[in-house]
Design a protein around this motif. Structure first.
Motif, short mmCIF file in Angstrom:
data_model
loop_
_atom_site.label_atom_id
_atom_site.label_comp_id
_atom_site.label_asym_id
_atom_site.label_seq_id
_atom_site.Cartn_x
_atom_site.Cartn_y
_atom_site.Cartn_z
N GLN A 185 -26.80 -35.57 -11.33
CA GLN A 185 -27.05 -36.30 -12.56
C GLN A 185 -27.60 -37.70 -12.29
OE1 GLN A 185 -23.45 -36.30 -14.82
NE2 GLN A 185 -23.54 -34.08 -15.23
N GLN A 186 -27.23 -38.33 -11.13
CA GLN A 186 -27.70 -39.66 -10.79
C GLN A 186 -29.10 -39.65 -10.19
OE1 GLN A 186 -24.80 -41.36 -8.22
NE2 GLN A 186 -23.17 -41.40 -9.79
N GLU A 187 -29.59 -38.43 -9.80
CA GLU A 187 -30.88 -38.35 -9.12
C GLU A 187 -31.91 -37.62 -9.98
OE1 GLU A 187 -30.13 -36.44 -5.46
OE2 GLU A 187 -29.01 -38.10 -4.59
N LYS A 188 -31.68 -37.60 -11.28
CA LYS A 188 -32.63 -36.92 -12.13
C LYS A 188 -33.96 -37.67 -12.15
CE LYS A 188 -29.35 -34.75 -15.27
NZ LYS A 188 -28.88 -34.63 -16.66
N ILE A 189 -35.04 -36.97 -12.17
CA ILE A 189 -36.38 -37.57 -12.17
C ILE A 189 -36.72 -38.07 -13.57
CG2 ILE A 189 -38.83 -37.12 -11.76
CD1 ILE A 189 -37.97 -34.98 -9.77
N MET A 190 -37.16 -39.34 -13.64
CA MET A 190 -37.53 -39.95 -14.92
C MET A 190 -39.01 -39.74 -15.17
SD MET A 190 -35.30 -43.49 -14.80
CE MET A 190 -36.04 -43.95 -13.24
N GLU A 191 -39.33 -39.42 -16.36
CA GLU A 191 -40.72 -39.15 -16.72
C GLU A 191 -41.07 -39.88 -18.02
OE1 GLU A 191 -41.23 -35.00 -17.02
OE2 GLU A 191 -40.89 -34.61 -14.88
N GLY A 192 -42.39 -40.13 -18.24
CA GLY A 192 -42.89 -40.67 -19.51
C GLY A 192 -42.48 -42.12 -19.74
N GLU A 193 -42.06 -42.41 -20.96
CA GLU A 193 -41.73 -43.78 -21.36
C GLU A 193 -40.55 -44.32 -20.59
OE1 GLU A 193 -41.07 -43.65 -25.50
OE2 GLU A 193 -43.17 -43.19 -26.04
N GLU A 194 -39.60 -43.47 -20.24
CA GLU A 194 -38.43 -43.93 -19.49
C GLU A 194 -38.85 -44.44 -18.13
OE1 GLU A 194 -34.01 -42.25 -18.11
OE2 GLU A 194 -35.49 -40.91 -19.04
N LEU A 195 -39.83 -43.78 -17.49
CA LEU A 195 -40.32 -44.22 -16.18
C LEU A 195 -41.07 -45.54 -16.30
CD1 LEU A 195 -40.81 -43.72 -13.17
CD2 LEU A 195 -42.79 -42.32 -13.80
N GLN A 196 -41.91 -45.70 -17.34
CA GLN A 196 -42.68 -46.93 -17.52
C GLN A 196 -41.76 -48.12 -17.79
OE1 GLN A 196 -45.94 -47.18 -17.04
NE2 GLN A 196 -45.81 -49.40 -17.31
N ALA A 197 -40.68 -47.89 -18.59
CA ALA A 197 -39.74 -48.98 -18.87
C ALA A 197 -39.01 -49.42 -17.61
CB ALA A 197 -38.76 -48.53 -19.95
N SER A 198 -38.70 -48.46 -16.77
CA SER A 198 -37.99 -48.81 -15.52
C SER A 198 -38.88 -49.61 -14.59
CB SER A 198 -37.52 -47.51 -14.85
OG SER A 198 -36.88 -47.79 -13.62
N LEU A 199 -40.18 -49.22 -14.53
CA LEU A 199 -41.10 -49.95 -13.67
C LEU A 199 -41.30 -51.39 -14.16
CD1 LEU A 199 -43.80 -47.21 -12.95
CD2 LEU A 199 -42.04 -48.04 -11.40
N ASN A 200 -41.44 -51.59 -15.49
CA ASN A 200 -41.63 -52.94 -16.04
C ASN A 200 -40.43 -53.82 -15.76
OD1 ASN A 200 -44.14 -52.21 -16.99
ND2 ASN A 200 -43.37 -51.62 -19.03
N ALA A 201 -39.23 -53.22 -15.87
CA ALA A 201 -38.02 -54.02 -15.59
C ALA A 201 -37.98 -54.45 -14.14
CB ALA A 201 -36.79 -53.19 -15.96
N ASN A 202 -38.43 -53.56 -13.24
CA ASN A 202 -38.45 -53.92 -11.81
C ASN A 202 -39.46 -55.04 -11.54
OD1 ASN A 202 -36.49 -52.00 -11.27
ND2 ASN A 202 -37.98 -50.38 -10.78
N PHE A 203 -40.63 -54.97 -12.20
CA PHE A 203 -41.65 -56.01 -11.98
C PHE A 203 -41.16 -57.37 -12.50
CE2 PHE A 203 -45.13 -52.58 -12.05
CZ PHE A 203 -45.03 -52.42 -10.67
N ASP A 204 -40.51 -57.39 -13.67
CA ASP A 204 -40.00 -58.64 -14.22
C ASP A 204 -38.95 -59.26 -13.30
OD1 ASP A 204 -41.66 -58.27 -16.34
OD2 ASP A 204 -40.12 -57.39 -17.65
N GLU A 205 -38.13 -58.39 -12.72
CA GLU A 205 -37.10 -58.90 -11.80
C GLU A 205 -37.74 -59.51 -10.57
OE1 GLU A 205 -33.06 -57.29 -9.54
OE2 GLU A 205 -34.27 -55.92 -10.77
N MET A 206 -38.81 -58.91 -10.07
CA MET A 206 -39.50 -59.45 -8.90
C MET A 206 -40.18 -60.78 -9.23
SD MET A 206 -41.15 -55.96 -7.32
CE MET A 206 -42.04 -56.88 -6.06
#
Length: 253
Positions: A185-206
């Motif tokens: 359950q912790q390693e489920k692959i994220m797709e679509g909008e959920e993946l894009q939101a995760s990437l944006n959050a990572n970029f903002d943190e950087m």
């Protein structure tokens, strides 16, 4: 009227053997006496007559009348010259003597030890009857116990119930679990909008981390994606100036 046909006595002996199987000793003795008479009037009968006389002796002893057996042996059987020198005569005499004198060892030796040839030449029914004789003269229901090789005995018990099945082994609980390719359950692959939101959050943190370290420019980074595209406009070549080297221009004249 007497039947003098050849081998007529064999028909009578078939009756004798049948009666012996039913333990009808008086009737069997009557038929055996008739067969012996047919053999007496035949001058060529020797061995068959000797066996017929011995059969009469055994049947009379089986009925428990040792006196009648001895009288027939002395008054009738011994009158035949061939019978006097036969093995059957010796066996009949030994049986009568052993039973008359109540000699158990003599009876055993007469049947088992000393007269093997005469015993083997008798018919099976007469031989078995001879082995049943007792000191009282009466035949037993079963023959005497003769030492014979004992058959191999197998202790098989076919009435026992089959053994219960063995309990399941406990080692199966330690068996390694099969490897599956299904993600947890912790390693489920994220797709679509959920993946894009995760990437944006990572970029903002950087970005926040780089600004806090003084290594980044918020404006430049934010407008990074809005910069115009680069064009391949040719630029004029730069003028090359030759550097005067006063030290090298020396007139040597």
């Amino acid at each position: 009227h007497v039947v003098t046909t050849s081998y007529a006595h064999e028909t009578l002996y078939k009756i004798v053997y049948t009666l012996l199987n039913y333990n009808e000793y008086p009737s069997a003795l009557y038929a055996a006496s008739a067969a012996s008479y047919l053999l007496q009037i035949d001058p060529h009968s020797t061995i068959s007559l000797a066996r017929a006389y011995l059969t009469e002796t055994v049947l009379t002893l089986a009925m428990g009348d040792v006196v009648a057996a001895e009288q027939s042996f002395l008054n009738i059987h011994l009158q035949n010259n061939y019978y006097l020198s036969s093995r059957e005569c010796k066996l009949g005499e030994d049986l009568i003597t052993a039973i008359r004198t109540r000699d158990a060892q003599g009876l055993h030796d007469a049947r088992i030890v000393e007269n093997k040839s005469a015993m083997s030449n008798l018919h099976t029914s007469v031989r078995n009857l001879t082995l049943k004789l007792q000191l009282t003269g009466l035949a037993k229901d079963k023959p005497l116990d003769i030492p014979l090789p004992k058959p191999t005995q197998h202790n098989y018990n076919y009435n026992t119930a089959p053994a219960p099945p063995a309990p399941p082994s406990t080692r199966s609980s330690y068996a390694p679990k099969p490897i599956t390719n299904q993600p947890s359950q912790q390693e489920k692959i994220m797709e679509g909008e959920e993946l894009q939101a995760s990437l944006n959050a990572n970029f903002d943190e950087m970005d926040d981390l780089m600004n806090s370290m003084g290594l980044g420019d918020d404006a430049d980074i934010k407008n990074f994606d809005n910069k115009p595209p680069k064009t391949n406009t040719p630029q004029p070549p730069q003028q090359q100036y030759e550097e005067d080297d006063d030290d090298l221009d020396i007139d040597l004249r």
